[in-house]
Design a protein around this motif. Structure first.
Motif, PDB file in Angstrom:
ATOM      1  N   ALA A 248     -36.818   4.713  12.590  1.00  0.00           N
ATOM      2  CA  ALA A 248     -36.149   4.986  13.856  1.00  0.00           C
ATOM      3  C   ALA A 248     -34.858   5.766  13.631  1.00  0.00           C
ATOM      4  O   ALA A 248     -34.478   6.620  14.432  1.00  0.00           O
ATOM      5  N   VAL A 249     -34.168   5.476  12.531  1.00  0.00           N
ATOM      6  CA  VAL A 249     -32.914   6.160  12.194  1.00  0.00           C
ATOM      7  C   VAL A 249     -33.173   7.548  11.640  1.00  0.00           C
ATOM      8  O   VAL A 249     -32.519   8.529  12.019  1.00  0.00           O
TER       9      VAL A 249
ATOM     10  N   ALA B 142     -32.395  -4.003  21.638  1.00  0.00           N
ATOM     11  CA  ALA B 142     -32.988  -3.661  22.930  1.00  0.00           C
ATOM     12  C   ALA B 142     -32.307  -2.456  23.559  1.00  0.00           C
ATOM     13  O   ALA B 142     -32.895  -1.780  24.412  1.00  0.00           O
ATOM     14  N   GLY B 143     -31.077  -2.164  23.123  1.00  0.00           N
ATOM     15  CA  GLY B 143     -30.330  -1.088  23.753  1.00  0.00           C
ATOM     16  C   GLY B 143     -30.135   0.158  22.924  1.00  0.00           C
ATOM     17  O   GLY B 143     -29.748   1.195  23.455  1.00  0.00           O
ATOM     18  N   GLY B 144     -30.399   0.094  21.611  1.00  0.00           N
ATOM     19  CA  GLY B 144     -30.156   1.276  20.807  1.00  0.00           C
ATOM     20  C   GLY B 144     -30.438   1.057  19.341  1.00  0.00           C
ATOM     21  O   GLY B 144     -31.096   0.097  18.941  1.00  0.00           O
ATOM     22  N   VAL B 145     -29.912   1.955  18.523  1.00  0.00           N
ATOM     23  CA  VAL B 145     -30.180   1.996  17.086  1.00  0.00           C
ATOM     24  C   VAL B 145     -28.846   2.046  16.342  1.00  0.00           C
ATOM     25  O   VAL B 145     -27.886   2.675  16.810  1.00  0.00           O
ATOM     26  N   ALA B 146     -28.771   1.377  15.184  1.00  0.00           N
ATOM     27  CA  ALA B 146     -27.560   1.387  14.364  1.00  0.00           C
ATOM     28  C   ALA B 146     -27.923   1.626  12.913  1.00  0.00           C
ATOM     29  O   ALA B 146     -28.937   1.120  12.421  1.00  0.00           O
ATOM     30  N   CYS B 147     -27.078   2.380  12.215  1.00  0.00           N
ATOM     31  CA  CYS B 147     -27.230   2.660  10.780  1.00  0.00           C
ATOM     32  C   CYS B 147     -25.890   2.367  10.120  1.00  0.00           C
ATOM     33  O   CYS B 147     -24.874   2.985  10.470  1.00  0.00           O
ATOM     34  N   ALA B 148     -25.865   1.437   9.155  1.00  0.00           N
ATOM     35  CA  ALA B 148     -24.608   0.989   8.555  1.00  0.00           C
ATOM     36  C   ALA B 148     -24.060   1.969   7.525  1.00  0.00           C
ATOM     37  O   ALA B 148     -22.841   2.054   7.342  1.00  0.00           O
ATOM     38  N   TYR B 149     -24.931   2.695   6.819  1.00  0.00           N
ATOM     39  CA  TYR B 149     -24.488   3.593   5.741  1.00  0.00           C
ATOM     40  C   TYR B 149     -25.130   4.973   5.927  1.00  0.00           C
ATOM     41  O   TYR B 149     -25.943   5.414   5.104  1.00  0.00           O
ATOM     42  N   PRO B 150     -24.770   5.681   7.004  1.00  0.00           N
ATOM     43  CA  PRO B 150     -25.443   6.955   7.293  1.00  0.00           C
ATOM     44  C   PRO B 150     -25.244   8.029   6.241  1.00  0.00           C
ATOM     45  O   PRO B 150     -26.139   8.845   6.008  1.00  0.00           O
ATOM     46  N   ASP B 151     -24.053   8.061   5.573  1.00  0.00           N
ATOM     47  CA  ASP B 151     -23.824   9.089   4.549  1.00  0.00           C
ATOM     48  C   ASP B 151     -24.844   9.002   3.428  1.00  0.00           C
ATOM     49  O   ASP B 151     -25.229  10.018   2.838  1.00  0.00           O
ATOM     50  N   LEU B 152     -25.290   7.803   3.116  1.00  0.00           N
ATOM     51  CA  LEU B 152     -26.307   7.610   2.093  1.00  0.00           C
ATOM     52  C   LEU B 152     -27.712   7.693   2.688  1.00  0.00           C
ATOM     53  O   LEU B 152     -28.566   8.438   2.203  1.00  0.00           O
TER      54      LEU B 152
ATOM     55  N   PHE C 126     -17.579   3.971  10.045  1.00  0.00           N
ATOM     56  CA  PHE C 126     -18.622   4.421   9.116  1.00  0.00           C
ATOM     57  C   PHE C 126     -20.020   4.254   9.700  1.00  0.00           C
ATOM     58  O   PHE C 126     -20.973   4.872   9.229  1.00  0.00           O
ATOM     59  N   THR C 127     -20.178   3.398  10.680  1.00  0.00           N
ATOM     60  CA  THR C 127     -21.482   3.105  11.259  1.00  0.00           C
ATOM     61  C   THR C 127     -21.832   4.138  12.325  1.00  0.00           C
ATOM     62  O   THR C 127     -20.962   4.590  13.070  1.00  0.00           O
ATOM     63  N   ILE C 128     -23.107   4.501  12.384  1.00  0.00           N
ATOM     64  CA  ILE C 128     -23.606   5.309  13.497  1.00  0.00           C
ATOM     65  C   ILE C 128     -24.390   4.399  14.427  1.00  0.00           C
ATOM     66  O   ILE C 128     -25.318   3.703  14.001  1.00  0.00           O
ATOM     67  N   LYS C 129     -24.011   4.401  15.699  1.00  0.00           N
ATOM     68  CA  LYS C 129     -24.746   3.662  16.720  1.00  0.00           C
ATOM     69  C   LYS C 129     -25.068   4.611  17.868  1.00  0.00           C
ATOM     70  O   LYS C 129     -24.249   5.464  18.210  1.00  0.00           O
ATOM     71  N   MET C 130     -26.252   4.442  18.443  1.00  0.00           N
ATOM     72  CA  MET C 130     -26.622   5.273  19.591  1.00  0.00           C
ATOM     73  C   MET C 130     -27.463   4.457  20.555  1.00  0.00           C
ATOM     74  O   MET C 130     -28.470   3.854  20.159  1.00  0.00           O
ATOM     75  N   CYS C 131     -27.047   4.457  21.811  1.00  0.00           N
ATOM     76  CA  CYS C 131     -27.818   3.778  22.860  1.00  0.00           C
ATOM     77  C   CYS C 131     -28.964   4.669  23.323  1.00  0.00           C
ATOM     78  O   CYS C 131     -28.809   5.886  23.425  1.00  0.00           O
TER      79      CYS C 131
ATOM     80  N   LYS D  73     -28.769   3.420  28.696  1.00  0.00           N
ATOM     81  CA  LYS D  73     -27.329   3.536  28.946  1.00  0.00           C
ATOM     82  C   LYS D  73     -26.725   2.294  29.584  1.00  0.00           C
ATOM     83  O   LYS D  73     -25.511   2.101  29.535  1.00  0.00           O
ATOM     84  N   HIS D  74     -27.532   1.426  30.192  1.00  0.00           N
ATOM     85  CA  HIS D  74     -26.987   0.209  30.805  1.00  0.00           C
ATOM     86  C   HIS D  74     -26.939  -0.959  29.825  1.00  0.00           C
ATOM     87  O   HIS D  74     -26.508  -2.046  30.194  1.00  0.00           O
ATOM     88  N   LEU D  75     -27.383  -0.738  28.574  1.00  0.00           N
ATOM     89  CA  LEU D  75     -27.341  -1.783  27.557  1.00  0.00           C
ATOM     90  C   LEU D  75     -26.505  -1.322  26.368  1.00  0.00           C
ATOM     91  O   LEU D  75     -26.418  -0.128  26.079  1.00  0.00           O
ATOM     92  N   LYS D  76     -25.913  -2.286  25.662  1.00  0.00           N
ATOM     93  CA  LYS D  76     -25.156  -1.996  24.460  1.00  0.00           C
ATOM     94  C   LYS D  76     -26.044  -2.138  23.228  1.00  0.00           C
ATOM     95  O   LYS D  76     -27.035  -2.877  23.244  1.00  0.00           O
ATOM     96  N   VAL D  77     -25.685  -1.444  22.149  1.00  0.00           N
ATOM     97  CA  VAL D  77     -26.415  -1.602  20.892  1.00  0.00           C
ATOM     98  C   VAL D  77     -26.155  -2.993  20.313  1.00  0.00           C
ATOM     99  O   VAL D  77     -27.063  -3.654  19.816  1.00  0.00           O
ATOM    100  N   LEU D  78     -24.902  -3.445  20.373  1.00  0.00           N
ATOM    101  CA  LEU D  78     -24.498  -4.746  19.841  1.00  0.00           C
ATOM    102  C   LEU D  78     -24.190  -5.706  20.977  1.00  0.00           C
ATOM    103  O   LEU D  78     -23.418  -5.363  21.881  1.00  0.00           O
ATOM    104  N   THR D  79     -24.776  -6.889  20.920  1.00  0.00           N
ATOM    105  CA  THR D  79     -24.494  -7.904  21.923  1.00  0.00           C
ATOM    106  C   THR D  79     -24.409  -9.269  21.262  1.00  0.00           C
ATOM    107  O   THR D  79     -24.897  -9.474  20.147  1.00  0.00           O
TER     108      THR D  79
END
Length: 344
Positions: free
Chosen positions: A86-87, A200-210, A270-275, A278-284
């Protein structure tokens, strides 16, 4: 007679919306996020990411609407190979299964969602040992009175449920966290390559540079091991190497390390997050309180000290620390090197 080239903007504007989304579905999450400031591209970028997640769910004969609704109400996330795709989609391989991570107190609702879609539990792997609790109070160790440490946390996993789809024999895994936060086990993954998730609201990547350069920083020290490296982790690393990923080890590869500071959160720069909704957050919920530290080594003239990965999360008003062993492990050398060095 030469023909003047048609500007890309003209081709893009004239293309059907389905073609635009199909093109963007092949883009990594950082590229999609870079399109969000542009009004004409924002909805296509979000739709592309949402459809990519839907495709992953549908590949396992699951209804994306039902699954994402369950993920929203329970705080469940997708991680592992599926979240990596997904990332950063790669067309030369597909995830063999999909891993859903849920909090300790919502497992029944999560399993019920899949049972209603023709999945049955075929195996349950309980954690092999219980964690030990160490309550720490007072100013002696400069910790707040609401701090609790839970060591030997077994990677923060309570149970692993394997479910099989009756008509197709496809499998999924539901991993029950030891914490109400579904993302706490991610801090103990074999490498940063798989420290990603879909909510449910998006995608997150903790170490995008790698990660977006097909690299993973090892989250255990394997040369030489002071602590036992499980064959499961060795096989996992080998699997990703066969898919074209490479692995590195040491602070010089980690742009998130600042001196001795190693703490990370899902909300840091450092983290990349993307919803994609739009009515939901990536982190809840509890996931929004998580911080973690990957494993590292400190080298001295007498040898080295190895520190375990750990995660901190707020639970019922307490700051809880999970770690797989108590304190650092050390190796003392018979003949110290001529010059000390630190390559954690």
């Amino acid at each position: 007679m030469s023909v003047a080239p048609i500007p890309f903007a003209t081709l893009w504007n004239d293309a059907p919306n389905e073609i635009k989304v199909a093109i963007l579905k092949q883009a990594s999450v950082d590229t999609l996020k870079s399109l969000l400031p542009f009004n004409q591209l924002r909805r296509f970028a979000r739709r592309a990411l949402r459809e990519r997640v839907n495709d992953i769910i549908e590949d396992f004969h699951l209804d994306p609407a039902l699954v994402l609704k369950m993920m929203d109400t329970t705080g469940t996330i997708i991680s592992g190979s599926a979240a990596l795709q997904a990332v950063s989609p790669r067309l030369n391989w597909k995830a063999g299964d999909v891993d859903f991570y849920c909090g300790v107190d919502v497992i029944d609702a999560v399993l019920l969602c899949f049972k209603r879609q023709s999945y049955e539990v075929v195996n349950t792997h309980p954690a092999p040992y219980a964690y030990k609790k160490f309550y720490t109070f007072g100013a002696r160790n400069a910790l707040p009175s609401n701090f609790e440490a839970r060591f030997r946390a077994n990677s923060c996993i309570e149970n692993v449920f394997t479910l099989s789809h009756t008509p197709s024999a496809l499998t999924i895994n539901v991993i029950q966290s030891r914490s109400p936060a579904s993302a706490t086990p991610l801090a103990f993954f074999h490498s940063t390559l798989v420290m990603n998730f879909v909510s449910a609201g998006g995608v997150a990547c903790a170490y995008p540079d790698l990660t977006l350069n097909s690299l993973g920083l090892m989250n255990f020290q394997s040369m030489p091991p002071v602590q036992h490296v499980h064959i499961r982790d060795v096989r996992a690393v080998d699997k990703y190497q066969s898919r074209g990923y490479l692995f590195v080890q040491g602070d010089e590869h980690d742009v998130t390390v600042d001196g001795i500071e190693r703490g990370r959160t899902w909300d840091d720069p450092f983290t990349i997050k993307m919803c994609f909704r739009k009515h939901l957050k990536v982190l809840t919920g509890p996931n929004s309180t998580i911080s973690w530290r990957t494993s590292f080594r400190e080298y001295y003239n007498w040898g080295f000290r190895e520190h375990a990965p750990e995660v901190l999360v707020e639970e019922d008003g307490r700051v809880v620390c999970y770690r797989n062993w108590v304190g650092p492990a050390s190796l003392t050398m018979v003949s110290p090197p001529a010059r000390a060095r630190r390559i954690a």
